[in-house]
Scaffold this active site. Structure first.
Site, mmCIF file in Angstrom:
data_model
loop_
_atom_site.group_PDB
_atom_site.id
_atom_site.type_symbol
_atom_site.label_atom_id
_atom_site.label_comp_id
_atom_site.label_asym_id
_atom_site.label_seq_id
_atom_site.Cartn_x
_atom_site.Cartn_y
_atom_site.Cartn_z
ATOM 1 N N GLU A 8 -9.555 7.336 3.274
ATOM 2 C CA GLU A 8 -9.572 7.668 4.714
ATOM 3 C C GLU A 8 -10.136 9.061 4.970
ATOM 4 O OE1 GLU A 8 -5.935 6.723 6.760
ATOM 5 O OE2 GLU A 8 -6.549 7.803 8.573
ATOM 6 N N LYS A 21 0.843 -1.208 0.000
ATOM 7 C CA LYS A 21 0.000 0.000 0.000
ATOM 8 C C LYS A 21 0.870 1.247 0.000
ATOM 9 C CE LYS A 21 -2.644 1.319 3.675
ATOM 10 N NZ LYS A 21 -2.102 2.664 3.956
ATOM 11 N N GLU A 45 0.639 5.723 -0.238
ATOM 12 C CA GLU A 45 -0.240 6.877 -0.071
ATOM 13 C C GLU A 45 0.037 7.917 -1.143
ATOM 14 O OE1 GLU A 45 0.145 8.493 3.880
ATOM 15 O OE2 GLU A 45 -0.266 6.566 4.841
HETATM 16 O O1 KIV Z 1 -1.532 2.384 8.646
HETATM 17 C C1 KIV Z 1 -2.713 2.027 8.722
HETATM 18 O O2 KIV Z 1 -3.117 1.285 9.621
HETATM 19 C C2 KIV Z 1 -3.626 2.525 7.707
HETATM 20 C C3 KIV Z 1 -5.096 2.387 7.981
HETATM 21 C C4 KIV Z 1 -5.490 3.312 9.051
HETATM 22 C C5 KIV Z 1 -5.884 2.555 6.753
HETATM 23 O O3 KIV Z 1 -3.201 3.022 6.716
#
Ligand code: KIV
Length: 263
Positions: free
Chosen positions: A182, A113, A115
């Site tokens: 988010e 993931k 951002e």
């Molecule tokens: O780091 C995390 O836990 C996240 C979630 C809050 C979506 O990115």
């Protein structure tokens, strides 16, 4: 036990079945979360806040993420494992590829993931070309907390809302396989969810997303954070803290250990 894959999530979106996602950071919790039937476990860089006690996620390192993803993976058989790429670990294409490859090969992440908006499109495309599935993350992006001026809801005004929607479409085109959204108004999240064919997982983004994600420490009432979008799911009147207090009391009063606890 059917292993959850990206195809499972795609089918769930098509069928209108909601996707349940929770963070975990170690094998013990991962095992509990996995055997409860969670679809996706996110090894989030939120560990910088809930495990390390920092106010931001910015100090989390690549090695931290690889270590925690690896131990989560050890405790997990069914859920899809998404591993977070920490701050500045994907600033260039070469860095992104090297670090994402480590998160998968050393950590065992099945999806990574990242951002960011349009600026991250080339990175998502580059990783995808090398067989690395990427979950995008839009709205409140905690790694940009200082740029955003704090942890605030994003997309409240027309212009930002339009920007988030167009970023979401662009990142899907670039090859993102999932999107975490988010802290955005629920109407915007609903529109984005409808516009994309990839699963959209919300946190503070309302009920119309394809699924929800929360931080495990928040739903167990371990953190003191008062978050409007989260909820303590422990039975009312119980808490992990009260269990620990009961243990201390039992040791002090001599109630523990009882006869059944001794050999
Ligand atoms: O780091 C995390 O836990 C996240 C979630 C809050 C979506 O990115």
């Amino acid at each position: 036990m059917q292993k959850v894959t990206l195809n499972t999530l795609k089918d769930m979106k098509s069928a209108g079945n909601k996707i349940a996602c929770l963070t975990a950071y170690d094998a013990g919790f991962a095992k509990v979360v996995d055997s409860a039937g969670m679809d996706v476990i996110l090894v989030g860089d939120s560990l910088g806040m809930v495990l390390h006690g920092e106010n931001t996620t910015l100090k989390v390192s690549m090695n931290d993420m690889i270590y925690h993803t690896r131990i989560v993976k050890t405790g997990c058989e069914r859920a899809l494992i998404v591993g977070d790429m920490p701050f500045m670990s994907y600033a260039t294409l070469a860095q992104a590829l090297g670090n994402a490859a480590r998160l998968m090969s050393e950590g065992g992440a099945e999806v990574v993931k990242v951002e960011g908006g349009a600026v991250i499109a080339d990175t998502i495309n580059h990783l995808g070309q090398h067989g690395i599935p990427v979950c995008a993350h839009l709205g409140l992006t905690p790694q940009s907390v200082h740029k955003l001026g704090g942890y605030h809801v994003q997309g409240r005004d027309e212009e930002t809302a339009r920007q988030i929607l167009s970023d979401a479409k662009l990142l899907e085109q670039a090859g993102a396989v999932m999107l975490v959204l988010e802290c955005v108004p629920h109407q915007l999240a609903a529109e984005i969810t409808k516009s994309l064919s990839i699963p959209v997982i919300g946190i503070g983004a309302g009920a119309q997303c394809d699924g929800q994600v929360l931080v495990i420490y928040d739903i167990l009432g371990i953190t003191e954070r008062q978050l409007r979008f989260s909820k303590n799911f422990l039975e009312p009147g119980t808490s992990i803290q009260s269990a620990i207090e009961n243990y201390i009391k039992a040791v002090r009063t001599g109630e523990f250990p009882a006869t059944e606890h001794q050999y």
